[in-house]
Design an enzyme around this catalytic site. Structure first.
Site, short mmCIF file in Angstrom:
data_model
loop_
_atom_site.label_atom_id
_atom_site.label_comp_id
_atom_site.label_asym_id
_atom_site.label_seq_id
_atom_site.Cartn_x
_atom_site.Cartn_y
_atom_site.Cartn_z
N THR A 51 -72.50 40.00 -31.63
CA THR A 51 -71.38 40.02 -30.69
C THR A 51 -71.22 38.62 -30.11
OG1 THR A 51 -70.46 40.99 -28.67
CG2 THR A 51 -72.87 40.86 -28.81
N GLU A 52 -69.95 38.16 -30.03
CA GLU A 52 -69.72 36.74 -29.75
C GLU A 52 -70.12 36.30 -28.36
OE1 GLU A 52 -65.35 38.34 -29.97
OE2 GLU A 52 -67.26 38.82 -30.91
N ASN A 53 -70.42 37.25 -27.46
CA ASN A 53 -70.89 36.82 -26.15
C ASN A 53 -72.39 36.52 -26.13
OD1 ASN A 53 -71.10 39.66 -26.50
ND2 ASN A 53 -71.48 39.94 -24.33
N HIS A 90 -73.05 31.02 -25.65
CA HIS A 90 -71.74 31.35 -26.21
C HIS A 90 -71.34 30.36 -27.31
CE1 HIS A 90 -67.76 33.42 -24.82
NE2 HIS A 90 -67.97 33.56 -26.09
#
Length: 217
Positions: A51-53, A90
């Site tokens: 997940t990109e976070n 991030h």
């Protein structure tokens, strides 16, 4: 279209997507409907979710009452972390996405064209709020891009189109589209329709889409 068509539920679509991600793959699930894929991964396979976070090794959503406020996906939904999961900045997460390190990504869409163009960040409407997120990075960075969406809008307009009218996220990047009516492969020869919903035949599906569809050989 026949009234006997049994359109697939979101969970059934997610299960189809999950079944097509090979064992050992690294995959990203976009916000919205694609997040349900995490809850449908087959037993006995290892698929590492990103997940990109900033989480690699994301698990399914936690049972009610067992949520950890520090564990969320990019869509701000509670998730779990599997043994061996890792956390990172991030910027490092986006470097993974842009650098071709993800085997698959599953995204939602406003429109997908017959040549695999993707439009999923802005409807183009005057007052619509744009939501770019990491979709552009995933569309160009993932080795295979899957889309999971309803085939029709709430107004009954087909979202699989000959040419996108909404602003593009990526050009010729989508490989397969999973919908509540059927699954569509985007190929150089044209769009191949298969795994049609119960009660739906090929001719009726062509009528819904408004263009010629190929059959899987």
């Amino acid at each position: 279209m026949s009234q006997n068509v049994q359109r697939l539920s979101r969970r059934e679509i997610a299960a189809r997507v999950a079944a097509d991600i090979p064992d050992g793959s690294y995959a990203n699930l976009g916000i919205g409907a694609p997040t349900e894929v995490a809850d449908c991964l087959p037993d006995g396979v290892t698929i590492i979710l990103h997940t990109e976070n900033g989480l690699l090794g994301m698990g399914p959503k936690p049972p009610a009452g067992e949520e950890d406020i520090d564990l969320m996906n990019a869509g701000k939904q509670y998730v779990t972390a599997l043994p061996g999961a890792s956390y990172f900045h991030h910027a490092d997460s986006f470097a993974m996405m842009r650098g071709g390190h993800l085997d698959y990504c599953v995204l939602g869409a406003y429109q997908v064209s017959v040549t695999g163009d993707l439009a999923n960040w802005h409807t183009g409407a005057k007052d619509a709020i744009p939501a770019v997120g990491g979709a552009m990075d995933l569309a160009i960075g993932a080795k295979s891009v899957f889309v999971m969406m309803d085939l029709l809008t709430k107004k009954g307009v087909c979202k699989l189109v000959e040419r996108c009218s909404s602003p593009l996220t990526g050009v010729a990047c989508v490989r397969r589209v999973y919908t509540d009516h059927a699954t569509f492969d985007i190929t150089p020869a044209g769009v191949v329709a298969h795994d049609l919903a119960p009660g739906l035949d090929h001719e009726a599906l062509e009528s819904i889409c408004g263009f010629k569809l190929l059959k899987r050989s």
